[in-house]
Write an enzyme that holds these catalytic residues in place. Structure first.
Site, PDB file in Angstrom:
ATOM      1  N   HIS A 365       0.805  -1.230   0.000  1.00  0.00           N
ATOM      2  CA  HIS A 365       0.000   0.000   0.000  1.00  0.00           C
ATOM      3  C   HIS A 365       0.830   1.269   0.000  1.00  0.00           C
ATOM      4  O   HIS A 365       0.308   2.344   0.253  1.00  0.00           O
ATOM      5  CB  HIS A 365      -0.899   0.049   1.239  1.00  0.00           C
ATOM      6  CG  HIS A 365      -1.981  -0.975   1.238  1.00  0.00           C
ATOM      7  ND1 HIS A 365      -3.245  -0.731   0.764  1.00  0.00           N
ATOM      8  CD2 HIS A 365      -1.979  -2.252   1.674  1.00  0.00           C
ATOM      9  CE1 HIS A 365      -3.987  -1.822   0.910  1.00  0.00           C
ATOM     10  NE2 HIS A 365      -3.238  -2.764   1.460  1.00  0.00           N
ATOM     11  N   LYS A 556      -8.323  14.141   4.583  1.00  0.00           N
ATOM     12  CA  LYS A 556      -7.471  12.957   4.567  1.00  0.00           C
ATOM     13  C   LYS A 556      -6.466  13.121   5.700  1.00  0.00           C
ATOM     14  O   LYS A 556      -6.412  14.184   6.323  1.00  0.00           O
ATOM     15  CB  LYS A 556      -6.749  12.812   3.226  1.00  0.00           C
ATOM     16  CG  LYS A 556      -6.067  14.123   2.753  1.00  0.00           C
ATOM     17  CD  LYS A 556      -5.415  13.979   1.396  1.00  0.00           C
ATOM     18  CE  LYS A 556      -6.372  13.991   0.240  1.00  0.00           C
ATOM     19  NZ  LYS A 556      -6.388  12.827  -0.570  1.00  0.00           N
ATOM     20  N   ARG A 557      -5.667  12.063   5.964  1.00  0.00           N
ATOM     21  CA  ARG A 557      -4.637  12.215   6.984  1.00  0.00           C
ATOM     22  C   ARG A 557      -3.726  13.385   6.636  1.00  0.00           C
ATOM     23  O   ARG A 557      -3.507  13.679   5.461  1.00  0.00           O
ATOM     24  CB  ARG A 557      -3.801  10.927   7.079  1.00  0.00           C
ATOM     25  CG  ARG A 557      -4.472   9.782   7.784  1.00  0.00           C
ATOM     26  CD  ARG A 557      -4.810  10.090   9.203  1.00  0.00           C
ATOM     27  NE  ARG A 557      -3.619  10.118  10.039  1.00  0.00           N
ATOM     28  CZ  ARG A 557      -3.416   9.351  11.092  1.00  0.00           C
ATOM     29  NH1 ARG A 557      -4.334   8.495  11.470  1.00  0.00           N
ATOM     30  NH2 ARG A 557      -2.310   9.434  11.803  1.00  0.00           N
ATOM     31  N   LYS A 562       0.904  14.652   1.074  1.00  0.00           N
ATOM     32  CA  LYS A 562      -0.466  14.914   0.592  1.00  0.00           C
ATOM     33  C   LYS A 562      -0.670  16.406   0.302  1.00  0.00           C
ATOM     34  O   LYS A 562      -1.643  16.812  -0.294  1.00  0.00           O
ATOM     35  CB  LYS A 562      -1.492  14.414   1.610  1.00  0.00           C
ATOM     36  CG  LYS A 562      -1.448  12.881   1.800  1.00  0.00           C
ATOM     37  CD  LYS A 562      -2.484  12.422   2.796  1.00  0.00           C
ATOM     38  CE  LYS A 562      -2.350  10.965   3.179  1.00  0.00           C
ATOM     39  NZ  LYS A 562      -3.015  10.036   2.258  1.00  0.00           N
ATOM     40  N   THR A 664      -8.373   6.809  -1.683  1.00  0.00           N
ATOM     41  CA  THR A 664      -9.738   6.290  -1.840  1.00  0.00           C
ATOM     42  C   THR A 664     -10.748   7.410  -1.607  1.00  0.00           C
ATOM     43  O   THR A 664     -11.866   7.355  -2.119  1.00  0.00           O
ATOM     44  CB  THR A 664     -10.014   5.126  -0.848  1.00  0.00           C
ATOM     45  OG1 THR A 664      -9.474   5.484   0.424  1.00  0.00           O
ATOM     46  CG2 THR A 664      -9.400   3.838  -1.318  1.00  0.00           C
ATOM     47  N   LYS A 668     -14.493   8.551  -3.311  1.00  0.00           N
ATOM     48  CA  LYS A 668     -15.715   8.874  -2.555  1.00  0.00           C
ATOM     49  C   LYS A 668     -16.255  10.227  -2.998  1.00  0.00           C
ATOM     50  O   LYS A 668     -17.459  10.416  -3.135  1.00  0.00           O
ATOM     51  CB  LYS A 668     -15.419   8.872  -1.046  1.00  0.00           C
ATOM     52  CG  LYS A 668     -15.016   7.487  -0.529  1.00  0.00           C
ATOM     53  CD  LYS A 668     -14.397   7.531   0.862  1.00  0.00           C
ATOM     54  CE  LYS A 668     -13.657   6.232   1.157  1.00  0.00           C
ATOM     55  NZ  LYS A 668     -12.788   6.322   2.336  1.00  0.00           N
TER      56      LYS A 668
END
Ligand code: CBF
Length: 823
Positions: A365, A556-557, A562, A664, A668
Site C-alpha cells: 500500500h 485525509k490524513r 499529501k 480512496t 468517494k
C-alpha cells in the site's frame, strides 16, 4: 443434521415483528421501561433488534457453508475502520424506512439514535477503511470470508482543535458497550514470546526444533457479523483481545509471586490496548511488533482449527483458505504458518513451504521508502527466536535461488535478502511477504507499475508472474446510499436501484447530464447537502459558511506528501490578490480541511495550525467580503465523513506524483459528484481516464518528472525566485502575518520549503494556481459544471469495491460465491 430453526420470534422482519423485538430489547436487554429509557438504551435496543436479524443470517451462513468443499478468504489486517454499524445494516437489510417509521411512532428522531453510536475507530485511514469496504463487498458478493484483526481497546484518538492546534483525546468506543460484537470466551489461542529454542529428534528420528518461550498470553475472539447488501450472506470479522492466561496456570508459573502475576496480567492486556496512531510504521516499537504477531498467530491457529474441524489434510490447506496480507503488518504470518506446520504439525519443510506460498497473497500500500517496515534483528530475535531461525532458513533457500539465477551478482543478493545489512541488521517485512506469497499486488495502476520498476524491481524480475494490479475501490453502499440519500433517490428515480449492486450501471445516468431539469434537481440535492454540512460546521466550529459558495474540500490524513500546505499557499495567494486589489473578481469559495496528524509528527501538526491561523485572519478580514472562508473540520472519522463527501463541489487530490499509492477519498468525492483537481498520482490517473480529461482539473509534475527533477538536483529557490506571487505568499507566512507578528511559529515550515521542499510544492505551485483559476471560471458556468458533476458520478462504477473484490477473487484467491438461503 437438521437445519437450525430460527424463524419467527426475533427473526421476524415484518414491521410488527421489528417493533415487538425493539420493545423487548428496551425491556429485557436494557432493563428499562420506555419513559425512563435513555438515548443510549434506545440506540442499544435498535442495535440488538438489527443484530438479531444479522445473527439469523449468520447462523444460516455458517450452517450452509459447513461441510461444503469451499474456499474461505481470510483478510488479515491490523486495521479495520468500520464506521457506525446501525445505519449501514439497516440499508443492507432493506429495513431503513421501517425502522424510521417505528422510531417516529415511538416518538423520537432516528438521527439522534444514529448519532449515539460510537464508531469503532480501529484504523488510521485509507488502509483500514479499505479493509472495511472489502468486507462489505465480500459479503455482498456472497463470498465466504473472515476478516481477522485486533480488538483495540482504544482506537484512533479523537481530535480536538484548541487555539488552532490538534489536541488528542483518548478514544473510548467501548465505554457504553458494543452491541455489535459477541465475545467468544471459549475460542481462545495461546501466543508466546521470547525464550529460546532447542533441537530434538522426533519419534521418527527426524531433526526438530522446539520453542521454549518466556511468556505466553491468551487471545480471545470477539466476533462481529458483517452482512452483505440485500443478500443473506453474513460473514465474520474476528478481532482478538489479549488476556492473561488462566490464573491456575499462573500459579504454576509464579508460585507465591503475586506481584509478578499482576505484572503479567497487565503486560498481557497491554498488547491490544491501543492502536498506534500512525499511518506509516513506527520503527522499533516492541509493543507494535507484539501486536502484529499476536493477531497473526491467533488468526492462523484459528484457521487451522476450523480447517481441522472439517477433517482436511494439511497439505491441502491452500485449497480451502486464501490468506491476504493487508500490507506488511501481518507478514510475520509467513514464518508463523511455517512454524505451525513444521514444529506443531510435524510437516516437512518443503511441503509446508509449498502450502505457505500457495496460501498467502500480499498487497502493498505504499511507495514511501520510510514506510517500508523493517525490524531490528536483535529485537525480532529476542521476541521470536524460532521465527528468526525460520526466516534465516527461508532466506538461505531463497538467496541460493537468486545466486543460481544471477551467479556472481552479490549486490542483487544483498538487495533482495530478507535481512537488510546495509547499516545495522533489520528484517525486511516486505521481502518476507513477497517471498512467502504467490501473488503480490499494488493498489492502483501507477502504483503497481512503480512497484515493479522501483521498490520491488528485483522481485518482479525474478517472479514477474506473481505481480498484478488491483485498483482500490470503495463501497457505494456506505459512501453513496448511506451518505447521500438525496442523490440516491434522484438517481433511483431515473435508472432504478440495480446500480447499488452493479455500480457500472451508473453509466445509464450519462444522458441525464444533457437534461436541464435533471441538472436543476442535481444542483438542488447538492445545495441541500451543502446546507447540511454548513450546519454541522457551525455546530462544531462556530464558523458560518455560505452554502452558495463553492465547497472546495481536502479531507485525509495530514502528511507532507499529501500537500495540504500547497492548498494553503493557494488560499494565501487568493487572499493576497484581494488585498492588492479589493475588487478582485473571485467566485466565492469555502475551503474545508479535515484530517488527523500522527501525534508525534511535528510538521503535520504545524500545518493544521497554519490552516487555522490563515482561517482566523481571512475569515475575519472585512476586505474579503464573503469571497473566501477557511474551515478546519475537527475529528475526521467515518461518522463525520458522511456529511462531507456529498457536500463537495471540488475535491483536492494534490499529492506529489508517485507518492500516494492510490487514495480512496478521491473515489468517494467523485462518486458524490465532486470534480477533482489533482495530480497524476495514485488512482487519480484512472479516475481521470474514466470520467474524461475534460471533466477533471489536472495540474503538476508527473511521477517521471518528479523523479528526474530529484535526480538532477531540485532547487526550490529557483521556483521561488521565478514566481513573485509565491514570494509574496511565503513572505506573508514568514513575516508573522498569520501569527500575530510571531515570525518563529511557522519558520520550520517555511525553511523546510525554501531549503528542501521534499514534496516539490514550489515546483507545482504555478501550475496549481493556474488550474485553480480555470476551476474558478468553470464554476461560474453552473450548467456546464453540473454536467461535469453528473458525468463524474455516472462514470465511477469502476471504483466500487465490488469490482476490486471480484478481481481479487478471480485472479488471486480463486474463490466462488456461495449463495445463502434463509429457509
Ligand atoms: O490502499 C489503501 C490506502 O492505503 C494507504 O492509506 C496506506 O496506509 N498505505 C495509502 O497511503 C493510500 O494511498 C491507499 O489508498
Amino acid at each position: 443434521s437438521e437445519p437450525v430453526s430460527c424463524t419467527g420470534g426475533r427473526a421476524d422482519m415484518s414491521l410488527d415483528g421489528l417493533r415487538r423485538t425493539f420493545r423487548e430489547h428496551v425491556f429485557y436487554t436494557q432493563g428499562r421501561f420506555p419513559s425512563v429509557a435513555t438515548r443510549n438504551d434506545l440506540y442499544m435496543a435498535f442495535a440488538y433488534t438489527v443484530r438479531d436479524q444479522l445473527l439469523h443470517r449468520w447462523i444460516k451462513t455458517v450452517e450452509q457453508m459447513a461441510g461444503k468443499d469451499l474456499k474461505i478468504v481470510s483478510y488479515l489486517s491490523a486495521e479495520f475502520l468500520l464506521g457506525p454499524h446501525l445505519e449501514n445494516n439497516l440499508i443492507n437489510l432493506g429495513i431503513y424506512d421501517d425502522v424510521l417509521g417505528i422510531a417516529k411512532e415511538e416518538g423520537f428522531d432516528i438521527q439522534v439514535i444514529f448519532d449515539q453510536e460510537e464508531e469503532p475507530g480501529l484504523g488510521n485511514g485509507g488502509l483500514g477503511r479499505l479493509a472495511a469496504c472489502y468486507l462489505d463487498s465480500l459479503a455482498s458478493l456472497e463470498v465466504p470470508a473472515i476478516g481477522y484483526g485486533i480488538r483495540y481497546e482504544f482506537g484512533i484518538f479523537d481530535q480536538e482543535i484548541r487555539d488552532g492546534w490538534q489536541v488528542e483525546r483518548t478514544d473510548q468506543w467501548l465505554r457504553l458497550g458494543n452491541p455489535w460484537e459477541l465475545a467468544r470466551p471459549e475460542i481462545t489461542c495461546r501466543v508466546s514470546f521470547g525464550g529460546r529454542t532447542e533441537p530434538y529428534q522426533d519419534d521418527r528420528g527426524r531433526y526438530r526444533v522446539r520453542w521454549i518461550p518466556h511468556r505466553t498470553v491468551k487471545g480471545v475472539a470477539y466476533d462481529t457479523p458483517i452482512l452483505g447488501y440485500r443478500v443473506n450472506t453474513c460473514n465474520l470479522l474476528r478481532l482478538w483481545k489479549a488476556e492473561a492466561i488462566e490464573s491456575f496456570e499462573f500459579e504454576a508459573f509464579n508460585v507465591g509471586d503475586y506481584y509478578g502475576a499482576v505484572d503479567e496480567k497487565i503486560y498481557s492486556e497491554n498488547i491490544t490496548k491501543v492502536l498506534y496512531p500512525n499511518d506509516e510504521p513506527v520503527q522499533g516499537k516492541q509493543l507494535r511488533l507484539e501486536q502484529q504477531y499476536f493477531f497473526v498467530s491467533c488468526s492462523l491457529q484459528d484457521m487451522l482449527r476450523i480447517y481441522k474441524l472439517g477433517g482436511g489434510k494439511l497439505d491441502r490447506f491452500s485449497r480451502h483458505f486464501a490468506i491476504q496480507l493487508n500490507d506488511t503488518h501481518p507478514a510475520l504470518g509467513v514464518a508463523e504458518l511455517m512454524r505451525l506446520l513444521v514444529d506443531e504439525e510435524g510437516m516437512d519443510w518443503e511441503p509446508a513451504w509449498d502450502v505457505t506460498c500457495k496460501t498467502f497473497g500480499y498487497t502493498n500500500h505504499t511507495l514511501l521508502p520510510e514506510a517500508l517496515e523493517k525490524w531490528p534483528v536483535e529485537l525480532f530475535a529476542g521476541l521470536f527466536p524460532r521465527h528468526m531461525e525460520i526466516i534465516y532458513e527461508i532466506n538461505r533457500r531463497f538467496l541460493d535461488e537468486v545466486r543460481r539465477r544471477w551467479p556472481g551478482d552479490e549486490a542483487r543478493v544483498a538487495r533482495m535478502s530478507l535481512i537488510d545489512e546495509s547499516g545495522g541488521r533489520f528484517v525486511r517485512m516486505a521481502h518476507l511477504a513477497c517471498v512467502g506469497s504467490h501473488a503480490i499486488n499494488g493498489v492502483a495502476e501507477l502504483h503497481s507499475r512503480l512497484l515493479k520498476e522501483d521498490v520491488l524491481r528485483d522481485f518482479h524480475e525474478m517472479t514477474p508472474e506473481k505481480f498484478s494490479n488491483k485498483t482500490n475501490g470503495v463501497t457505494p453502499r456506505r459512501f453513496l446510499v448511506l451518505a447521500n440519500p438525496g442523490l440516491t433517490r434522484l438517481i433511483e428515480g431515473k435508472i432504478g436501484d440495480t446500480w447499488i449492486r452493479r455500480p457500472e450501471e451508473l453509466r445509464k445516468l450519462e444522458p441525464c447530464a444533457d437534461d436541464p431539469a435533471f441538472r436543476e434537481e442535481w444542483r438542488r440535492v447538492k445545495l441541500e447537502n451543502k446546507k447540511n454540512l454548513a450546519r454541522v460546521i457551525r455546530e462544531r466550529t462556530g464558523i458560518e459558511v455560505d452554502p452558495a459558495s463553492m465547497f472546495d474540500i481536502q479531507v485525509k490524513r495530514l502528511h507532507e506528501y499529501k500537500r495540504q500546505h500547497l492548498n494553503v499557499l493557494h488560499i494565501i495567494a487568493l487572499y493576497d490578490r484581494i488585498k492588492r486589489n479589493p475588487s478582485y473578481d473571485l467566485c466565492p469559495r469555502t475551503f474545508i480541511f479535515g484530517g488527523k496528524a500522527a501525534p508525534g509528527y511535528f510538521m503535520a501538526k504545524l500545518i493544521i495550525k497554519l490552516i487555522n491561523s490563515v482561517g482566523d485572519t481571512v475569515n475575519r478580514d472585512p476586505d474579503v467580503n464573503g469571497r473566501l472562508k477557511v474551515v478546519f473540520f475537527p475529528d475526521l472519522n467515518v461518522k463525520n465523513a458522511k456529511f462531507i463527501y456529498p457536500a463537495a463541489d471540488l475535491s483536492e487530490q494534490i499529492s506529489t506524483a508517485g507518492k500516494e499509492a492510490s487514495g480512496t477519498g478521491n473515489m468517494k468525492f467523485s462518486m458524490n459528484g465532486a470534480l477533482t483537481i489533482g495530480t497524476l498520482d495514485g488512482a487519480n490517473v484512472e479516475i481521470r481516464e474514466e470520467v474524461g480529461a475534460e471533466n477533471f482539473f489536472l495540474f503538476g509534475l508527473t511521477a517521471e518528472e518528479v523523479y528526474s527533477l530529484k535526480r538532477d538536483g531540485y532547487r526550490p529557490m529557483e521556483y521561488f525566485q521565478a514566481n513573485p506571487e509565491l514570494q509574496r505568499v511565503v513572505e506573508r507566512i514568514a513575516s508573522g502575518y498569520f501569527s500575530n507578528g510571531d515570525r518563529e511559529l511557522f519558520k520550520p515550515l517555511v525553511d523546510a520549503l525554501m531549503f528542501h521542499d521534499t514534496f516539490m510544492l514550489f515546483a507545482d505551485f504555478g501550475s496549481y494556481a493556474d488550474v485553480q483559476g480555470r476551476v474558478d471560471e468553470a464554476y461560474r458556468d453552473r450548467e456546464h459544471w453540473t454536467r461535469m458533476s453528473i458525468l463524474n458520478s455516472a462514470r465511477m462504477g469502476k471504483f466500487s469495491s465490488d469490482r476490486a473484490i471480484r478481481e481479487y477473487c478471480e485472479d488471486i484467491w480463486k474463490v466462488k460465491p456461495v449463495p445463502i438461503l434463509l429457509e
